[in-house]
Scaffold this motif. Structure first.
Motif, PDB file in Angstrom:
ATOM      1  N   UNK A 344      16.188  17.327  13.801  1.00 23.37           N
ATOM      2  CA  UNK A 344      15.316  17.535  12.672  1.00 23.37           C
ATOM      3  C   UNK A 344      14.298  16.348  13.147  1.00 23.37           C
ATOM      4  N   UNK A 345      14.503  15.049  13.656  1.00 27.72           N
ATOM      5  CA  UNK A 345      13.691  14.413  14.011  1.00 27.72           C
ATOM      6  C   UNK A 345      12.803  14.844  15.248  1.00 27.72           C
ATOM      7  N   UNK A 346      13.217  15.589  16.308  1.00 25.31           N
ATOM      8  CA  UNK A 346      12.554  15.894  17.100  1.00 25.31           C
ATOM      9  C   UNK A 346      11.584  16.975  16.900  1.00 25.31           C
ATOM     10  N   UNK A 347      12.092  18.099  16.034  1.00 21.58           N
ATOM     11  CA  UNK A 347      11.269  19.175  15.854  1.00 21.58           C
ATOM     12  C   UNK A 347      10.197  18.673  14.873  1.00 21.58           C
ATOM     13  N   UNK A 348      10.459  17.662  13.788  1.00 20.28           N
ATOM     14  CA  UNK A 348       9.417  17.362  13.115  1.00 20.28           C
ATOM     15  C   UNK A 348       8.344  16.481  13.818  1.00 20.28           C
ATOM     16  N   UNK A 349       8.856  15.640  14.802  1.00 20.64           N
ATOM     17  CA  UNK A 349       7.855  14.842  15.463  1.00 20.64           C
ATOM     18  C   UNK A 349       6.981  15.780  16.091  1.00 20.64           C
ATOM     19  N   UNK A 350       7.345  16.853  17.133  1.00 19.32           N
ATOM     20  CA  UNK A 350       6.715  18.055  17.708  1.00 19.32           C
ATOM     21  C   UNK A 350       5.812  18.727  16.705  1.00 19.32           C
ATOM     22  N   UNK A 351       6.188  19.002  15.245  1.00 18.04           N
ATOM     23  CA  UNK A 351       5.369  19.719  14.429  1.00 18.04           C
ATOM     24  C   UNK A 351       4.263  18.733  14.185  1.00 18.04           C
ATOM     25  N   UNK A 352       4.607  17.450  13.924  1.00 17.39           N
ATOM     26  CA  UNK A 352       3.329  16.557  13.501  1.00 17.39           C
ATOM     27  C   UNK A 352       2.347  16.117  14.548  1.00 17.39           C
ATOM     28  N   UNK A 353       2.846  16.125  15.560  1.00 16.85           N
ATOM     29  CA  UNK A 353       2.235  15.913  17.025  1.00 16.85           C
ATOM     30  C   UNK A 353       1.102  17.172  17.059  1.00 16.85           C
ATOM     31  N   UNK A 354       1.548  18.235  17.140  1.00 14.50           N
ATOM     32  CA  UNK A 354       0.550  19.641  17.261  1.00 14.50           C
ATOM     33  C   UNK A 354      -0.431  19.518  15.926  1.00 14.50           C
ATOM     34  N   UNK A 355       0.133  19.171  14.841  1.00  9.17           N
ATOM     35  CA  UNK A 355      -0.871  19.272  13.605  1.00  9.17           C
ATOM     36  C   UNK A 355      -1.959  18.159  13.535  1.00  9.17           C
ATOM     37  N   UNK A 356      -1.688  17.042  14.400  1.00 12.21           N
ATOM     38  CA  UNK A 356      -2.533  15.924  14.472  1.00 12.21           C
ATOM     39  C   UNK A 356      -3.499  16.363  15.622  1.00 12.21           C
ATOM     40  N   UNK A 357      -3.133  17.106  16.641  1.00 13.80           N
ATOM     41  CA  UNK A 357      -4.034  17.577  17.647  1.00 13.80           C
ATOM     42  C   UNK A 357      -5.092  18.605  16.988  1.00 13.80           C
ATOM     43  N   UNK A 358      -4.309  19.505  16.187  1.00 11.43           N
ATOM     44  CA  UNK A 358      -5.343  20.497  15.592  1.00 11.43           C
ATOM     45  C   UNK A 358      -6.346  20.001  14.604  1.00 11.43           C
ATOM     46  N   UNK A 359      -6.155  18.808  14.065  1.00 13.61           N
ATOM     47  CA  UNK A 359      -6.840  18.222  13.271  1.00 13.61           C
ATOM     48  C   UNK A 359      -7.952  17.683  13.966  1.00 13.61           C
ATOM     49  N   UNK A 360      -7.432  17.000  15.066  1.00  9.62           N
ATOM     50  CA  UNK A 360      -8.523  16.269  16.254  1.00  9.62           C
ATOM     51  C   UNK A 360      -9.672  17.194  16.539  1.00  9.62           C
ATOM     52  N   UNK A 361      -9.052  18.392  17.040  1.00  8.87           N
ATOM     53  CA  UNK A 361      -9.697  19.527  17.751  1.00  8.87           C
ATOM     54  C   UNK A 361     -10.624  20.116  16.742  1.00  8.87           C
ATOM     55  N   UNK A 362     -10.439  20.121  15.485  1.00 11.28           N
ATOM     56  CA  UNK A 362     -11.468  20.627  14.408  1.00 11.28           C
ATOM     57  C   UNK A 362     -12.588  19.668  14.092  1.00 11.28           C
ATOM     58  N   UNK A 363     -12.207  18.475  14.151  1.00 10.24           N
ATOM     59  CA  UNK A 363     -13.229  17.387  13.952  1.00 10.24           C
ATOM     60  C   UNK A 363     -14.110  17.483  15.187  1.00 10.24           C
ATOM     61  N   UNK A 364     -13.690  17.200  16.442  1.00 15.16           N
ATOM     62  CA  UNK A 364     -14.490  17.437  17.419  1.00 15.16           C
ATOM     63  C   UNK A 364     -15.500  18.554  17.501  1.00 15.16           C
ATOM     64  N   UNK A 365     -15.114  19.731  17.000  1.00 17.39           N
ATOM     65  CA  UNK A 365     -15.977  20.776  17.047  1.00 17.39           C
ATOM     66  C   UNK A 365     -16.623  20.908  15.878  1.00 17.39           C
ATOM     67  N   UNK A 366     -16.819  19.947  14.927  1.00 17.64           N
ATOM     68  CA  UNK A 366     -17.357  20.075  13.659  1.00 17.64           C
ATOM     69  C   UNK A 366     -19.109  19.793  14.059  1.00 17.64           C
ATOM     70  N   UNK A 367     -20.006  20.485  13.386  1.00 14.71           N
ATOM     71  CA  UNK A 367     -21.502  20.320  13.395  1.00 14.71           C
ATOM     72  C   UNK A 367     -21.863  19.639  12.035  1.00 14.71           C
ATOM     73  N   UNK A 368     -22.061  18.250  12.244  1.00 14.94           N
ATOM     74  CA  UNK A 368     -22.406  17.634  10.674  1.00 14.94           C
ATOM     75  C   UNK A 368     -23.439  17.868   9.839  1.00 14.94           C
ATOM     76  N   UNK A 369     -24.579  18.625  10.600  1.00 14.61           N
ATOM     77  CA  UNK A 369     -25.561  19.300   9.920  1.00 14.61           C
ATOM     78  C   UNK A 369     -25.273  20.543   9.208  1.00 14.61           C
TER      79      UNK A 369
END
Length: 387
Positions: A344-369
């Motif tokens: 449970x902890x292993x797969x939960x950690x993997x899931x949260x890690x990939x979710x965080x990477x997805x959020x970071x990638x979306x923020x990096x690709x964001x155009x503020x204007x």
């Protein structure tokens, strides 16, 4: 996004529960008003719906399972009998080959079948009078709990001369044979006329637990395990004949086997009064420390039966208080379900890690204007200057 994560988490939890589990749902006898057809596997959580539909009760969860066909809804069976066998995936040919058998997906740790069916029967029949019986055959007081249905009599010992490979001198064998003797006692009471039909639906659950420990000791294909399965299969046939005669064929009899991960130790009544009575049961072999992930306290062999609870899990309080043993896990965090907890902890950690990477990638690709209305409203380039 949040709903997607919850769905993934639910699937992972169910996967952990049933990752090493298998089971069968076997129809021992069905009345003419019901017809069980060829169908795919079913879920353990749906058994209460199958039993409720068989008894003519309302169901609460829809299912696409097509194994049950109610031919005559006005003549449903008067009783349902379930024999729940812990710790093995199947009885094989020992339960008979001329009956419907469905693979069972184990999707819950502890079956909720009895509580669900009991609630629905009590809701429909507010005046009572129904025989709703849950018998744990490993309980020494099982015969005395339901005196209104079965007269309380001592559990007879299974005759030694009828055994070939099983021995009463072996602890696991003895617990299995005691359960089998208790079941045979109930069969004898039914055969003697203890149950009289009264046109009010009844529900019986017999829970058999100690075949698992015996199978662990000798192996699932050992001669001892095969003999135990044969003895249990013979008892199930006798149980079926007794209930079919008692209810004049208006009864559904089933057997459920599941191989969910349990503790190695047999479920049993220790018969000890507490720390002041450290004497182990007579006839036991040399004790073996059952918890390899915990350092064995000094001198534990003097009273080994005080180191575990009734369910077979370590009694950390007793170990620390009376022997001063040091737990390798620090403060006793590990339990017999440590494998499931780790997954449970292993797969939960993997899931949260990939979710965080997805959020970071979306923020990096964001155009503020373009993507931020706050940026547009506060930027001087988008505001008109007063002349």
């Amino acid at each position: 996004m949040f709903g997607f994560m919850i769905s993934i988490w639910t699937l992972l939890a169910l996967a952990v529960i049933g990752s090493d589990a298998a089971g069968e749902f076997k129809i021992l006898h069905s009345p003419p008003s019901l017809k069980f057809l060829e169908a795919d596997q079913t879920y353990e959580s749906l058994l209460k719906e199958i039993f409720s539909a068989s008894l003519g009760l309302s169901i609460e969860e829809e299912s696409e399972w097509k194994g049950l066909h109610v031919i005559d809804p006005f003549n449903t069976p008067e009783a349902v009998v379930e024999v729940y066998i812990d710790g093995i995936a199947s009885l094989g040919i020992h339960a008979g080959t001329d009956m419907k058998t469905y693979p069972l997906i184990v999707d819950e740790y502890e079956p909720d079948t009895f509580r669900g069916v009991k609630h629905r029967i009590n809701t429909r029949f507010s005046n009572g009078g129904n025989k709703i019986v849950h018998i744990k055959l490993s309980d020494d007081n099982a015969l005395n709990v339901f005196k209104g249905v079965f007269d309380g009599v001592p559990s007879p010992a299974y005759p030694e001369q009828s055994l070939v490979f099983l021995k009463n001198s072996v602890e696991e064998d003895r617990h299995f044979l005691n359960e089998l003797g208790t079941l045979k006692t109930f069969i004898g009471k039914v055969q003697s006329g203890a149950i009289i039909p009264d046109n009010i639906i009844d529900f019986y659950t017999f829970r058999f637990r100690n075949l698992h420990a015996l199978s662990d000791l000798y192996g699932p294909i050992s001669l001892q395990t095969k003999e135990a399965k044969k003895l249990l299969g013979d008892a199930l046939r006798d149980l079926c004949k007794a209930f079919v005669k008692a209810y004049d064929r208006s009864v559904l009899l089933t057997a459920v086997t599941t191989d969910v991960a349990h503790t190695r130790r047999a479920a049993r009544s220790l018969g000890l009064k507490g720390p002041d009575d450290p004497t182990p049961p007579s006839g036991t072999s040399k004790p073996v420390w059952p918890f390899p992930w915990i350092q064995a306290p000094l001198g534990w062999e003097k009273h080994p039966y005080l180191y575990s609870k009734a369910d077979g899990s370590p009694d950390y309080d007793w170990i620390q208080k009376n022997e001063g043993g040091e737990l390798r896990s620090g403060k006793g965090e590990f339990s017999n379900d440590f494998t499931a907890i780790f997954n449970i902890f292993l797969w939960m950690s993997i899931l949260l890690t990939f979710s965080l990477l997805a959020v970071l990638y979306a923020c990096m690709d964001m155009d503020p204007g373009r993507d931020s209305i706050i940026y547009r409203m506060t930027s001087h380039r988008g505001m008109k200057k007063d002349n």
